[in-house]
Design an enzyme around this catalytic site. Sequence first.
Site, PDB file in Angstrom:
ATOM      1  N   LEU A 163       0.808  -1.204  -0.127  1.00 33.46           N
ATOM      2  CA  LEU A 163      -0.114  -0.107  -0.006  1.00 33.46           C
ATOM      3  C   LEU A 163       0.739   1.232   0.014  1.00 33.46           C
ATOM      4  CD1 LEU A 163      -2.843  -0.838   2.549  1.00 33.46           C
ATOM      5  CD2 LEU A 163      -2.625  -1.315   0.157  1.00 33.46           C
ATOM      6  N   VAL A 218      11.672   3.128  13.058  1.00 30.01           N
ATOM      7  CA  VAL A 218      12.655   3.827  13.990  1.00 30.01           C
ATOM      8  C   VAL A 218      14.095   3.434  13.030  1.00 30.01           C
ATOM      9  CG1 VAL A 218      13.697   4.030  16.135  1.00 30.01           C
ATOM     10  CG2 VAL A 218      11.659   3.490  15.705  1.00 30.01           C
ATOM     11  N   GLU A 244      11.692  18.667   4.245  1.00 26.55           N
ATOM     12  CA  GLU A 244      10.441  18.548   3.355  1.00 26.55           C
ATOM     13  C   GLU A 244       9.815  20.009   3.385  1.00 26.55           C
ATOM     14  OE1 GLU A 244       7.562  15.795   3.645  1.00 26.55           O
ATOM     15  OE2 GLU A 244       8.601  14.330   4.624  1.00 26.55           O
ATOM     16  N   LYS A 288       9.303   8.207  17.543  1.00 21.98           N
ATOM     17  CA  LYS A 288      10.353   7.141  17.367  1.00 21.98           C
ATOM     18  C   LYS A 288      10.701   6.648  18.718  1.00 21.98           C
ATOM     19  CE  LYS A 288      11.754   8.149  12.663  1.00 21.98           C
ATOM     20  NZ  LYS A 288      12.713   9.331  11.913  1.00 21.98           N
TER      21      LYS A 288
END
Lengths: 437, 437
Positions: B9, B132, B190, B205
């Site tokens: 997916l 992680v 980003e 994490k």
Amino acid sequence: MKDIRVGLLGFGTIGTGTVKVFQENARLIEDRLGARLVLAGIADLDITTDRGVTVEAGILTTRADDLLTSPDIDVIVELIGGYEPARTFVLKAIAQGKHVVTANKALLAVHGEEILAAAAAKGVEVMFEAAVGGGIPVISAIKENLCANGFQSVFGILNGTCNYILTRMTNEDAEFSAVLRDAQAKGYAEADPTFDLEGIDTAHKLAILISLCFGTRISLEQIYTEGIRSVSALDIQFAKQFGYKIKLLAIGKFDGEQIEARVHPTMIPHNYPLADVDGVFNAVRLSGDFVGPVMLSGRGAGMEATASAVMGDVMAIARNILSGARGRTPAMAYRPGTIKTLPIKPMTEIISQYFLRFSAMDKPGVMAQISGVLGRYDISIASMIQPERQEEGGAVPIVIMTHEAKEENVRTALDEIDALSVVKEKSLFIRIESEIA
Amino acid sequence: MKDIRVGLLGFGTIGTGTVKVFQENARLIEDRLGARLVLAGIADLDITTDRGVTVEAGILTTRADDLLTSPDIDVIVELIGGYEPARTFVLKAIAQGKHVVTANKALLAVHGEEILAAAAAKGVEVMFEAAVGGGIPVISAIKENLCANGFQSVFGILNGTCNYILTRMTNEDAEFSAVLRDAQAKGYAEADPTFDLEGIDTAHKLAILISLCFGTRISLEQIYTEGIRSVSALDIQFAKQFGYKIKLLAIGKFDGEQIEARVHPTMIPHNYPLADVDGVFNAVRLSGDFVGPVMLSGRGAGMEATASAVMGDVMAIARNILSGARGRTPAMAYRPGTIKTLPIKPMTEIISQYFLRFSAMDKPGVMAQISGVLGRYDISIASMIQPERQEEGGAVPIVIMTHEAKEENVRTALDEIDALSVVKEKSLFIRIESEIA
């Protein structure tokens, strides 16, 4: 709650550490495992010495057979070390249908194939995380989560004694023999440290790592092995001047056709990850085609760290028993039928950078003669140090770092240079790894 | 030979890397596994963009349901990210009796309990190594070979974007905003980097690592989280002068009673193992009661490294299917019934060393006033730098490294110092970890 019953062969240092895990972490192990790990028996020729741990008198025995033939022991942990009687005991345990955990790299490097074949035939498991890198979970990393990778290289600092001695020589500007004596006095080196200092212990471990990473058979004789006795304080100091450290490195590489398998003192740049692994610490740096470089480091020896690895294996076997798994992960990372016998690259064929040290007359034209020979063998000079003369007309060291060259050419060139009348002593070389990846 | 059929997916970066492992390492995986891993389907809303890999057209679909309800898919790999629709898809996969592999730390940190309970009820597995540390096999190390240890601490550099920015600020003496702009232009950050820069990704994490190491439930809100936006080039330079580096550190500690759980910019000595983990590399340093300190480092992100971790999990599940193992290793390292809800130590209660920076008038008596306040709160000074004045009568920075002190005292002392008439700006503190073990 189910019990998994464990028998211990060998009540030495690691055995004592293992007993401590059973005692101190019983509850935590139960919480993770969903079963009790029961220490059902300990066999050792000496069952009277006080090891600082208290065990029920009833579980101590001098007869290994008591454990090997006991119908209610599921897992035998072999912590005797050496080839015999360890081999006989392990084979007997397997024949009795018991799973085996061992920390014995010598046994595996020499008799691994026989032992694993017997285990496969009987449908039991042999696990050996503690055989390489003490507490560092490198074997399970290769066999389990990194198993989708094709590996290109494995580098390791795998012997605590050698690394301790080289670290002290580096930090204290001290000679090998002085540090060794002190290390022996402090218990960091054995009374007979030959296996460690000659690189044989490291080669045993490298044999295991190469088999696991590249899926090939390799014998100890196929690993080029050089120890650390020849490393001098002088070369360590020169290395420093060039920005390098000297480590006893285990090196395995696979170029898709041939395997490189070698253990030798190696110069690595001081800012490379492995360069900071000092003292009794160990580290392994793997390079996989997808994961890239992965490094694992930790205590490479010692009662407690090694016991962690032993008990991790015992718990893995317990999990297989409890979950009904049979033959879940192949002992050597590859299924037996797919293990190859890949060719080993001869040492003369390897490509490396080199540190060269010459002892030559301190007079004009010497450098021209030496560099002339190097040039004829395609060995190009990356940098050079020629310290100021110390006494009129005497011999001085000349130190050269080369670009990549073929080892055969380096050896031939050095022979030729040693025959020059201006060269006073046998020239020396140390290999450099500056592209550890 | 048996097939294990896998549905993907999400056909983004990690999805593409995962497809490459299927294609490039099929033979090697077969040799290790004794079965074929078959990529049976890929679902993504965009099935037309060229990702640089060729897949059979028939396996691409825009409908996740095609895979989730397909009777011949054994394992669903969720690489969509975010909370929804990832949560719905994962729960549906579980309801259909499929095993799940995910790289989604946000999903696990927030909906982990719901998902794992559903998986346990249905008898399927959920694995998440890629969540992680990218390719670093730290989750399997904790769950598998290190599982006989009680853990005392876990330290991590877990966000590549933050580490890249801090590394460049350190090496180039550059300000945060300039490096961030360049990192965005180069694709290392980003367009909306909030989750990374605010420390939220690192906290996700850390929540997973703390649960695994200490066997406790922890929610994101319980983790003290401070990002790197406030780190200045000035403080990085001061850190250097004291021999420290600034890293965004994830810190988990367990003293047997309380958990410390915090993410914040942290000064660590430049010669400590984690200090050399630069750029997009990640590292985790665990401390176990038997193994001692163990460090794992490698690529914390990127298409290929993360795909290595994803496929390692797929192979672990495949091995369980092939060997008939059910419920072999608990998803969270502890069996569900044994997981506790341990108390979290309030930040005001933590004990740490501190870097303090004051902006004060450059005149006699100022240091006496500041150190007087510190002294009253039991904060003792380990070292101090007061740079030479820059302009007559202006404010100058005063920088102090403290010995261990209680955070509550530090905060109160700083408030009191900020009220002094000689202090010109709000004082600043950065926590120090110098005993990482």
